[in-house]
Write a protein that holds these residues in place. Structure first.
Motif, short mmCIF file in Angstrom:
data_model
loop_
_atom_site.label_atom_id
_atom_site.label_comp_id
_atom_site.label_asym_id
_atom_site.label_seq_id
_atom_site.Cartn_x
_atom_site.Cartn_y
_atom_site.Cartn_z
N GLN A 99 0.85 -1.18 0.00
CA GLN A 99 0.00 0.00 0.00
C GLN A 99 0.89 1.25 0.00
N GLN A 100 0.35 2.35 -0.53
CA GLN A 100 1.13 3.58 -0.62
C GLN A 100 0.33 4.78 -0.12
N THR A 101 1.00 5.62 0.66
CA THR A 101 0.54 6.98 0.87
C THR A 101 1.14 7.79 -0.27
N LYS A 102 0.36 8.72 -0.83
CA LYS A 102 0.86 9.56 -1.92
C LYS A 102 0.74 11.03 -1.53
N TYR A 103 1.74 11.79 -1.90
CA TYR A 103 1.73 13.24 -1.74
C TYR A 103 1.90 13.80 -3.14
N MET A 104 0.80 14.33 -3.71
CA MET A 104 0.78 14.73 -5.12
C MET A 104 0.72 16.24 -5.27
N LYS A 105 1.58 16.76 -6.18
CA LYS A 105 1.63 18.20 -6.42
C LYS A 105 1.88 18.47 -7.90
N PRO A 106 1.00 19.26 -8.53
CA PRO A 106 1.31 19.68 -9.90
C PRO A 106 2.48 20.68 -9.85
N ILE A 107 3.46 20.46 -10.70
CA ILE A 107 4.54 21.45 -10.78
C ILE A 107 4.37 22.33 -12.01
N TRP A 108 3.46 21.92 -12.90
CA TRP A 108 3.05 22.75 -14.03
C TRP A 108 1.63 22.34 -14.41
N GLY A 109 0.73 23.31 -14.49
CA GLY A 109 -0.65 23.00 -14.84
C GLY A 109 -1.52 22.82 -13.62
N SER A 110 -2.67 22.23 -13.83
CA SER A 110 -3.61 21.99 -12.72
C SER A 110 -4.34 20.68 -12.97
N ILE A 111 -4.85 20.12 -11.87
CA ILE A 111 -5.49 18.81 -11.94
C ILE A 111 -6.75 18.79 -11.08
N LEU A 112 -7.62 17.87 -11.43
CA LEU A 112 -8.70 17.46 -10.55
C LEU A 112 -8.23 16.14 -9.97
N ASN A 113 -8.13 16.07 -8.66
CA ASN A 113 -7.71 14.84 -7.99
C ASN A 113 -8.94 14.28 -7.28
N PHE A 114 -9.24 13.01 -7.51
CA PHE A 114 -10.39 12.39 -6.85
C PHE A 114 -9.93 11.06 -6.27
N VAL A 115 -10.37 10.81 -5.07
CA VAL A 115 -9.98 9.59 -4.35
C VAL A 115 -11.21 8.97 -3.72
N ILE A 116 -11.14 7.66 -3.52
CA ILE A 116 -12.24 6.95 -2.89
C ILE A 116 -11.66 5.94 -1.91
N CYS A 117 -12.28 5.85 -0.76
CA CYS A 117 -11.84 4.89 0.25
C CYS A 117 -12.25 3.49 -0.21
N VAL A 118 -11.25 2.58 -0.34
CA VAL A 118 -11.53 1.20 -0.76
C VAL A 118 -11.31 0.21 0.38
N ASP A 119 -11.06 0.72 1.57
CA ASP A 119 -10.83 -0.13 2.74
C ASP A 119 -12.17 -0.39 3.43
N LYS A 120 -12.66 -1.61 3.31
CA LYS A 120 -13.98 -1.96 3.86
C LYS A 120 -14.03 -1.89 5.39
N LYS A 121 -12.86 -1.83 6.04
CA LYS A 121 -12.83 -1.76 7.51
C LYS A 121 -13.01 -0.33 8.02
N ARG A 122 -12.91 0.65 7.15
CA ARG A 122 -13.01 2.05 7.57
C ARG A 122 -14.47 2.52 7.55
N PRO A 123 -14.82 3.44 8.44
CA PRO A 123 -16.20 3.97 8.43
C PRO A 123 -16.50 4.81 7.19
N ASP A 124 -15.46 5.32 6.51
CA ASP A 124 -15.69 6.12 5.32
C ASP A 124 -15.51 5.31 4.03
N PHE A 125 -15.62 3.98 4.11
CA PHE A 125 -15.55 3.13 2.93
C PHE A 125 -16.54 3.64 1.88
N GLY A 126 -16.06 3.82 0.65
CA GLY A 126 -16.91 4.30 -0.43
C GLY A 126 -17.03 5.80 -0.54
#
Length: 179
Positions: free
Chosen positions: A61-88
């Motif tokens: 598994q990876q923690t990611k620290y993401m930064k555009p150095i040129w341009g811009s982005i839409l970053n979207f993430v979803i919790c896929v860990d079924k053990k977490r209360p914020d799953f989905g």
């Protein structure tokens, strides 16, 4: 429990271009102070290039620290860990060169570039493992599909991501993951 967060990350620019320091030790915020093992750079020539939704299974598994150095982005993430209360739960961030996002382990990460020649640099706290790499099909989750469709209905996407597993497969248990 960690959640995705938007981080202020100033970039300084003038007529020559821009400069931004990315400290390896980020002790000013303990959530950012990880043992970063790899720095990746992604270049997308065309706007509306979609990468993801990606994550890796245990023990890579990876923690990611993401930064555009040129341009811009839409970053979207979803919790896929079924053990977490914020799953989905879906989190989305519009990120420019003055911001970054921290994505904890247990989250699938996707990026949509919003400008030509967008360059993204991201730190990860674990090595890449092809055997543990996963791709969740972005448009199989209605909320993520709606977020992306606000910008484009035809993103540029890789064959790998086009053939990712479906959100319903994860919900139903047809697709088992280990986070």
């Amino acid at each position: 429990m960690d959640f995705p967060i938007l981080v202020e990350h100033p970039t300084f620019g003038d007529h020559r271009g821009n400069f931004c320091a990315s400290p390896i030790s980020m002790m000013s915020d303990t959530r950012l102070d990880k043992n970063w093992v790899q720095v990746n750079t992604s270049i997308s020539v065309d706007p509306f290039t979609l990468r993801g939704l990606h994550f890796q299974n245990h023990p890579f598994q990876q923690t990611k620290y993401m930064k555009p150095i040129w341009g811009s982005i839409l970053n979207f993430v979803i919790c896929v860990d079924k053990k977490r209360p914020d799953f989905g739960k879906v989190y989305s961030f519009n990120i420019d060169v003055n911001h970054a996002v921290l994505i904890p382990r247990g989250f699938a990460n996707g990026v949509l570039t919003l400008e030509r020649n967008t360059i993204i640099q991201y730190f990860v706290d674990n090595s890449f493992s092809k055997e543990h790499d996963q791709s969740l099909k972005w448009d199989s989750h209605p909320e993520i599909k709606n977020i992306v469709n606000q910008f484009t209905s035809l993103p540029i996407i890789s064959e790998k991501d086009e053939n990712g597993f479906l959100w319903d497969e994860l919900i139903s248990g047809k697709k088992e993951i280990v986070v």
